[in-house]
Design an enzyme around this catalytic site. Structure first.
Site, PDB file in Angstrom:
ATOM      1  N   HIS A  35      65.314  31.141  16.256  1.00  0.00           N
ATOM      2  CA  HIS A  35      64.323  30.927  15.307  1.00  0.00           C
ATOM      3  C   HIS A  35      65.094  30.196  13.856  1.00  0.00           C
ATOM      4  O   HIS A  35      65.806  30.284  13.258  1.00  0.00           O
ATOM      5  CB  HIS A  35      64.112  32.916  14.906  1.00  0.00           C
ATOM      6  CG  HIS A  35      63.967  33.869  15.705  1.00  0.00           C
ATOM      7  ND1 HIS A  35      62.738  33.411  15.921  1.00  0.00           N
ATOM      8  CD2 HIS A  35      64.852  35.332  16.467  1.00  0.00           C
ATOM      9  CE1 HIS A  35      63.165  34.975  17.054  1.00  0.00           C
ATOM     10  NE2 HIS A  35      64.307  35.060  16.867  1.00  0.00           N
ATOM     11  N   GLU A  50      67.616  38.983  12.331  1.00  0.00           N
ATOM     12  CA  GLU A  50      67.103  40.339  13.088  1.00  0.00           C
ATOM     13  C   GLU A  50      68.194  40.797  13.559  1.00  0.00           C
ATOM     14  O   GLU A  50      69.217  40.588  13.625  1.00  0.00           O
ATOM     15  CB  GLU A  50      66.416  39.974  14.348  1.00  0.00           C
ATOM     16  CG  GLU A  50      66.608  38.815  15.035  1.00  0.00           C
ATOM     17  CD  GLU A  50      65.819  38.783  16.355  1.00  0.00           C
ATOM     18  OE1 GLU A  50      63.887  38.959  16.556  1.00  0.00           O
ATOM     19  OE2 GLU A  50      65.898  38.717  18.038  1.00  0.00           O
ATOM     20  N   HIS A  68      69.575  32.395  20.895  1.00  0.00           N
ATOM     21  CA  HIS A  68      69.965  33.966  21.562  1.00  0.00           C
ATOM     22  C   HIS A  68      68.866  33.893  23.097  1.00  0.00           C
ATOM     23  O   HIS A  68      67.909  33.012  22.681  1.00  0.00           O
ATOM     24  CB  HIS A  68      69.495  34.465  20.775  1.00  0.00           C
ATOM     25  CG  HIS A  68      68.255  34.574  19.878  1.00  0.00           C
ATOM     26  ND1 HIS A  68      68.118  34.140  18.689  1.00  0.00           N
ATOM     27  CD2 HIS A  68      67.361  35.407  20.435  1.00  0.00           C
ATOM     28  CE1 HIS A  68      66.862  34.513  18.552  1.00  0.00           C
ATOM     29  NE2 HIS A  68      66.375  35.389  19.046  1.00  0.00           N
ATOM     30  N   ARG A  99      61.364  28.475  21.849  1.00  0.00           N
ATOM     31  CA  ARG A  99      62.390  28.570  22.959  1.00  0.00           C
ATOM     32  C   ARG A  99      62.600  26.831  23.414  1.00  0.00           C
ATOM     33  O   ARG A  99      61.288  25.999  23.069  1.00  0.00           O
ATOM     34  CB  ARG A  99      60.757  28.410  23.948  1.00  0.00           C
ATOM     35  CG  ARG A  99      60.126  29.948  24.154  1.00  0.00           C
ATOM     36  CD  ARG A  99      59.403  30.524  25.342  1.00  0.00           C
ATOM     37  NE  ARG A  99      58.012  31.553  24.589  1.00  0.00           N
ATOM     38  CZ  ARG A  99      56.799  31.276  24.642  1.00  0.00           C
ATOM     39  NH1 ARG A  99      56.299  29.877  24.817  1.00  0.00           N
ATOM     40  NH2 ARG A  99      56.511  32.560  24.757  1.00  0.00           N
TER      41      ARG A  99
END
Length: 310
Positions: free
Chosen positions: A100, A116, A174, A194
């Site tokens: 992100h 997050e 991740h 991605r």
């Protein structure tokens, strides 16, 4: 006030399954693989809607903009939308290796920053999270791995167990591996880049879109082999955007808002609790409005309490 419960929004994902049905007793819309349940969300196209009680039918956005002091309390961010997004993730296959964008690059890349944390609510034996880079992996080697379709060889793998958690700041490479049920607390963002999708096809039988340039701009190439987080007392994650505590209650013990003048969001990781006239069990989420509401454990219970920073 009584706790506020929202209707979840279920999202089909190529890597999803049916654990929301088998583990949490949810009724899913059809027989498709469902990878995400959006429990708390205030976005333009996705809205949590109150299930019952005095606010029945109102959206989270309506509560945030029209009943902020009454429901959420004072001293909160002056944001147009509720600043958090909370999900359950059911990973029966590996998610894409992704990143992100960090705050200082997000607008330039056309996205939103997204920090997050993951709480492992369930894990198959040997299930792995992919987080950060392996020691010694360089940007050049990573770019070559993209060309070769071998990105996974550059990414650090961790065997994680139920009850553990890990913080995923923007910029950390991740992926959630197959075999996890995860409660995810994040900034209100839906930007994911991605970089590798295991050379597979999506639900439409076509390769899913990759975002290689954006990923390379966002990845922290100095983030090597992180481990699962160690709690600081009850606190399992704390940053500028949220604070998450893991509360372990014995039968008859109680909990409530961390600050009586401000709301909390609770998720039940284990056991059963009551709050007023409502009963909640494993996999349930609810918002406890500001005030001195009391949650009582009917059995041994594990709760996650999410609040906004002071």
């Amino acid at each position: 006030m009584e706790p506020i419960v929202f209707e979840p929004l279920y999202m089909q994902r190529v890597w999803g399954g049916r654990e929301l049905e088998t583990q949490y007793g949810r009724i899913l819309p059809d027989d498709a693989p469902y990878g995400e349940s959006w429990e708390i969300v205030d976005r333009d196209k996705e809205q949590s809607v109150v299930r019952g009680g005095p606010y029945a039918g109102k959206s989270l956005h309506e509560l945030w903009t029209g009943h902020r002091d009454e429901v959420f309390g004072g001293g909160l961010p002056d944001s147009d939308r509720f600043p958090l997004l909370i999900k359950v993730l059911d990973a029966r296959d590996d998610l894409s290796i992704q990143v992100h964008p960090p705050a200082h690059l997000a607008a330039e890349l056309g996205g939103e920053p997204k920090t997050e944390m993951w709480y492992i609510a369930g894990a198959d034996a040997g299930a792995k999270l992919y987080v950060g880079l392996k020691n010694g992996a360089t940007r050049g080697a990573f770019e070559q791995a993209i060309e070769d379709g071998t990105v996974a060889e550059c990414v650090h793998a961790i065997e994680a167990k139920a009850g553990e958690s890990i913080f995923i700041p923007s910029g950390r490479l991740h992926a959630i591996g197959a075999g996890f049920l995860i409660h995810e607390i994040q900034q209100n963002s839906d930007t994911t880049y991605r970089v590798f999708d295991w050379n597979r096809l999506g639900l439409d039988s076509k390769p899913r879109q990759l975002h290689v340039a954006e990923s390379l701009a966002s990845i922290d190439f100095e983030d090597f082999e992180p481990g699962m987080d160690e709690p600081d007392g009850t606190v399992i994650a704390e940053c500028d955007y949220f604070r998450v505590e893991k509360l372990v209650l014995g039968a008859g013990e109680s909990a409530g808002n961390r600050d009586a003048g401000r709301f909390s969001i609770f998720s039940v990781a284990e056991g059963e609790v009551t709050c007023g006239a409502s009963r909640f069990s494993k996999g349930d989420f609810f918002l406890l409005p500001q005030g001195r509401g009391e949650i009582v454990a009917e059995t041994e219970a594990v709760l996650l309490r999410t609040t906004l920073p002071s």
